[in-house]
Design a protein around this motif. Structure first.
Motif, short mmCIF file in Angstrom:
data_model
loop_
_atom_site.label_atom_id
_atom_site.label_comp_id
_atom_site.label_asym_id
_atom_site.label_seq_id
_atom_site.Cartn_x
_atom_site.Cartn_y
_atom_site.Cartn_z
N PHE A 182 9.98 -1.40 -12.40
CA PHE A 182 8.56 -1.47 -12.65
C PHE A 182 8.12 -0.59 -13.78
O PHE A 182 8.86 0.44 -13.97
CB PHE A 182 7.78 -1.13 -11.34
CG PHE A 182 8.14 -2.04 -10.22
CD1 PHE A 182 7.16 -3.20 -10.00
CD2 PHE A 182 8.88 -1.62 -9.29
CE1 PHE A 182 7.39 -4.16 -8.91
CE2 PHE A 182 8.93 -2.72 -8.24
CZ PHE A 182 8.50 -3.61 -8.04
N SER A 183 7.09 -1.06 -14.44
CA SER A 183 6.68 -0.16 -15.64
C SER A 183 5.77 1.04 -15.38
O SER A 183 4.57 1.47 -15.79
CB SER A 183 6.13 -0.98 -16.53
OG SER A 183 4.65 -1.71 -16.03
N SER A 184 5.96 1.39 -13.83
CA SER A 184 5.04 2.65 -13.46
C SER A 184 5.66 3.01 -12.24
O SER A 184 6.46 2.85 -11.65
CB SER A 184 3.79 2.13 -12.81
OG SER A 184 3.06 2.79 -12.10
N GLN A 185 5.49 4.50 -12.15
CA GLN A 185 6.02 5.14 -10.78
C GLN A 185 5.31 4.97 -9.56
O GLN A 185 6.07 5.10 -8.51
CB GLN A 185 6.01 6.88 -11.12
CG GLN A 185 4.40 7.21 -11.29
CD GLN A 185 4.13 8.58 -11.73
OE1 GLN A 185 5.05 9.11 -12.46
NE2 GLN A 185 2.87 9.02 -11.54
N ASN A 186 4.25 4.16 -9.74
CA ASN A 186 3.70 3.67 -8.56
C ASN A 186 2.89 2.31 -8.96
O ASN A 186 1.73 2.49 -9.07
CB ASN A 186 2.60 4.77 -7.93
CG ASN A 186 2.02 4.55 -6.73
OD1 ASN A 186 2.51 3.53 -6.11
ND2 ASN A 186 0.95 5.16 -6.31
N PRO A 187 3.51 1.34 -8.82
CA PRO A 187 2.89 0.02 -9.18
C PRO A 187 1.94 -0.62 -8.29
O PRO A 187 1.37 -1.53 -8.76
CB PRO A 187 4.14 -0.72 -9.08
CG PRO A 187 5.30 -0.35 -8.16
CD PRO A 187 5.13 1.26 -8.31
N GLY A 188 1.96 -0.15 -7.23
CA GLY A 188 0.92 -0.58 -6.20
C GLY A 188 1.43 -2.05 -5.58
O GLY A 188 2.29 -2.64 -6.17
N LEU A 189 0.68 -2.30 -4.51
CA LEU A 189 1.17 -3.66 -3.87
C LEU A 189 -0.03 -4.16 -3.11
O LEU A 189 -0.63 -3.18 -2.33
CB LEU A 189 2.49 -3.64 -2.83
CG LEU A 189 2.69 -4.68 -2.35
CD1 LEU A 189 3.45 -5.70 -2.87
CD2 LEU A 189 3.77 -4.32 -1.12
N GLN A 190 -0.39 -5.27 -3.46
CA GLN A 190 -1.13 -6.29 -2.39
C GLN A 190 -0.63 -7.57 -2.13
O GLN A 190 -0.48 -8.26 -2.86
CB GLN A 190 -2.58 -5.90 -2.78
CG GLN A 190 -3.67 -6.77 -2.17
CD GLN A 190 -5.00 -6.74 -2.78
OE1 GLN A 190 -5.32 -7.00 -3.77
NE2 GLN A 190 -6.01 -6.58 -1.69
N ILE A 191 -0.33 -7.87 -0.70
CA ILE A 191 0.35 -8.90 -0.20
C ILE A 191 -0.93 -9.88 0.09
O ILE A 191 -1.93 -9.41 0.78
CB ILE A 191 1.11 -8.69 0.79
CG1 ILE A 191 2.39 -7.94 0.28
CG2 ILE A 191 1.68 -10.04 1.31
CD1 ILE A 191 3.29 -7.76 1.45
N THR A 192 -1.28 -10.98 -0.62
CA THR A 192 -2.38 -12.00 -0.57
C THR A 192 -2.64 -12.21 1.18
O THR A 192 -3.81 -12.20 1.28
CB THR A 192 -2.21 -13.16 -1.30
OG1 THR A 192 -1.93 -12.63 -2.59
CG2 THR A 192 -3.41 -13.93 -1.33
N ASP A 193 -1.53 -12.68 1.72
CA ASP A 193 -1.66 -13.00 3.03
C ASP A 193 -2.34 -11.97 4.04
O ASP A 193 -3.08 -12.29 4.87
CB ASP A 193 -0.18 -13.64 3.72
CG ASP A 193 0.08 -14.85 3.10
OD1 ASP A 193 -0.51 -15.53 2.28
OD2 ASP A 193 1.29 -14.98 3.01
N PHE A 194 -1.85 -10.70 3.99
CA PHE A 194 -2.20 -9.63 4.72
C PHE A 194 -3.57 -9.30 4.21
O PHE A 194 -4.48 -8.81 4.79
CB PHE A 194 -1.35 -8.48 4.38
CG PHE A 194 -0.05 -8.72 5.38
CD1 PHE A 194 -0.10 -8.47 6.76
CD2 PHE A 194 1.17 -9.19 4.78
CE1 PHE A 194 1.19 -8.73 7.36
CE2 PHE A 194 2.30 -9.39 5.63
CZ PHE A 194 2.44 -9.25 6.84
#
Length: 221
Positions: free
Chosen positions: A175-187
């Motif tokens: 990833f191009s960040s030390q903390n790319p973040g994540l959001q799973i659509t279903d959840f």
């Protein structure tokens, strides 16, 4: 009276300029901070963690061994994502990059998700994976990847990974960040307390379907 030749004056001026430049370079290099190992005891802000004191930094801060073992795929999606972000690998702090290991058991899937803070580069090292992303214009880009193949997912776009074979697939995502973040659509839709009536209106699903998905994914309301 001795007269200084113009050429000598030019040479002296050039020497003065070069000396000044040399002193400037030395001064700048002395002020350069080579790294900012994250102090995980401090809060993380938008720019990352505060720096540990250089006196407390060791080689262990620059080494991550968490990928030696496969992730636990005994779960609802038959998949595991093992991150090496700044929180797990403090030497990455401030460097603008990170990596994760992806294990997909047969039938495994990483559902539609986004990384708000980074683009992703996926390298398959075992098995085969069907993966793809959807652009903001709703164009779909899907490909089956095998060992050695790489695919890029632009920042913030919905994408997914599915095991395409009969054995466990393994990939590494950088990833191009030390903390790319994540959001799973279903959840995001069914794993929270948003009232079912609102979910039904925004997804065009009926009440029974919404409540079934909430029960599976841990939502309520």
């Amino acid at each position: 009276m001795r007269t200084i030749e113009p050429t000598t004056q030019a040479e002296n001026m050039l020497k003065t300029i070069l000396l000044s430049f040399f002193l400037l370079v030395i001064t700048c290099n002395a002020a350069v901070q080579d790294f900012c190992v994250g102090d995980l005891k401090a809060p993380e802000g938008p720019a990352g963690y505060s720096c540990k004191s250089p006196a407390d930094v060791t080689v262990a801060d620059f080494v991550f061994t968490g990928f030696r073992a496969a992730g636990n795929t005994t779960n609802i999606i038959n998949a595991a994502v093992s991150p090496a972000f700044a929180a797990q690998f403090p030497g990455l702090n401030g460097l603008g990059l990170s990596i994760a290991r992806l294990d997909l058991a047969p039938g495994g899937v990483v559902p539609m998700h986004t990384h708000p803070g980074a683009s992703e580069l996926l390298l398959v090292v075992q098995g085969s994976i069907v993966t793809g992303f959807i652009s903001s214009a709703n164009n779909v880009y899907v490909k089956k990847l095998v060992k050695g193949d790489i695919m890029v997912f632009p920042q913030g776009l919905l994408h997914f990974q599915i095991n395409a074979g009969g054995r466990t697939a393994v990939a590494f995502a950088s990833f191009s960040s030390q903390n790319p973040g994540l959001q799973i659509t279903d959840f995001a839709l069914f794993g929270n307390t948003l009232p079912s009536s609102l979910v039904e209106k925004t997804t065009f699903l009926d009440d029974a379907q919404v409540k079934k998905l909430k029960a599976v994914l841990g939502g309520s309301g």
